[in-house]
Design a protein around this motif. Sequence first.
Motif, PDB file in Angstrom:
ATOM      1  N   ARG A 138     -23.792 -21.398   3.439  1.00  0.00           N
ATOM      2  CA  ARG A 138     -22.990 -21.099   4.631  1.00  0.00           C
ATOM      3  C   ARG A 138     -21.629 -21.791   4.553  1.00  0.00           C
ATOM      4  O   ARG A 138     -20.611 -21.222   4.938  1.00  0.00           O
ATOM      5  CB  ARG A 138     -23.739 -21.532   5.876  1.00  0.00           C
ATOM      6  N   GLN A 177     -19.498 -19.878   2.100  1.00  0.00           N
ATOM      7  CA  GLN A 177     -18.997 -18.654   2.725  1.00  0.00           C
ATOM      8  C   GLN A 177     -17.835 -18.986   3.671  1.00  0.00           C
ATOM      9  O   GLN A 177     -16.837 -18.265   3.716  1.00  0.00           O
ATOM     10  CB  GLN A 177     -20.113 -17.958   3.489  1.00  0.00           C
ATOM     11  N   TYR A 178     -17.972 -20.061   4.411  1.00  0.00           N
ATOM     12  CA  TYR A 178     -16.904 -20.468   5.320  1.00  0.00           C
ATOM     13  C   TYR A 178     -15.626 -20.779   4.544  1.00  0.00           C
ATOM     14  O   TYR A 178     -14.539 -20.350   4.928  1.00  0.00           O
ATOM     15  CB  TYR A 178     -17.358 -21.685   6.124  1.00  0.00           C
ATOM     16  N   ILE A 216     -14.391 -17.239   2.602  1.00  0.00           N
ATOM     17  CA  ILE A 216     -14.130 -16.001   3.347  1.00  0.00           C
ATOM     18  C   ILE A 216     -13.465 -16.279   4.689  1.00  0.00           C
ATOM     19  O   ILE A 216     -12.403 -15.730   4.993  1.00  0.00           O
ATOM     20  CB  ILE A 216     -15.436 -15.214   3.556  1.00  0.00           C
ATOM     21  N   THR A 217     -14.056 -17.126   5.492  1.00  0.00           N
ATOM     22  CA  THR A 217     -13.599 -17.301   6.870  1.00  0.00           C
ATOM     23  C   THR A 217     -12.221 -17.955   6.949  1.00  0.00           C
ATOM     24  O   THR A 217     -11.365 -17.499   7.711  1.00  0.00           O
ATOM     25  CB  THR A 217     -14.620 -18.130   7.655  1.00  0.00           C
ATOM     26  N   ILE A 218     -12.004 -19.005   6.185  1.00  0.00           N
ATOM     27  CA  ILE A 218     -10.710 -19.698   6.254  1.00  0.00           C
ATOM     28  C   ILE A 218      -9.562 -18.802   5.783  1.00  0.00           C
ATOM     29  O   ILE A 218      -8.564 -18.667   6.499  1.00  0.00           O
ATOM     30  CB  ILE A 218     -10.751 -21.030   5.482  1.00  0.00           C
ATOM     31  N   LEU A 233      -9.423 -15.531   5.753  1.00  0.00           N
ATOM     32  CA  LEU A 233      -9.288 -14.443   6.713  1.00  0.00           C
ATOM     33  C   LEU A 233      -8.622 -14.927   8.007  1.00  0.00           C
ATOM     34  O   LEU A 233      -7.719 -14.265   8.540  1.00  0.00           O
ATOM     35  CB  LEU A 233     -10.662 -13.844   7.022  1.00  0.00           C
ATOM     36  N   GLY A 234      -9.032 -16.078   8.480  1.00  0.00           N
ATOM     37  CA  GLY A 234      -8.421 -16.645   9.682  1.00  0.00           C
ATOM     38  C   GLY A 234      -6.950 -16.961   9.489  1.00  0.00           C
ATOM     39  O   GLY A 234      -6.117 -16.681  10.364  1.00  0.00           O
ATOM     40  N   SER A 271      -9.337 -22.817   0.086  1.00  0.00           N
ATOM     41  CA  SER A 271     -10.554 -22.127  -0.329  1.00  0.00           C
ATOM     42  C   SER A 271     -10.843 -22.236  -1.827  1.00  0.00           C
ATOM     43  O   SER A 271     -11.951 -21.924  -2.256  1.00  0.00           O
ATOM     44  CB  SER A 271     -10.486 -20.649   0.060  1.00  0.00           C
TER      45      SER A 271
END
Length: 77
Positions: free
Chosen positions: A9, A12-13, A16-18, A20-21, A59
């Motif tokens: 997790r 993935q954070y 992907i999340t950072i 994208l944010g 990332s």
Amino acid sequence: MTMQQLRDRMIQYLTITIPLGTLIVSILALCYFMWWNGDHSTGALIYSLIPFIMGILISIPGWFWKREAQKHDNKQK
């Protein structure tokens, strides 16, 4: 939640999340400088892309971490 699930997790954070944010923040900054503020200079473009570039730099360790985690999981099997 096991440690492997937590690790996956977090990977993935990071990967992907950072990014994208920060891409969303960069688009909003670009909209602000280009349309609402009326600044069409190259400096405004570069300044608005800084959050996305920082997100990509943050990332990068996640990419290596994912590869090492897969190696570790394969050794355990």
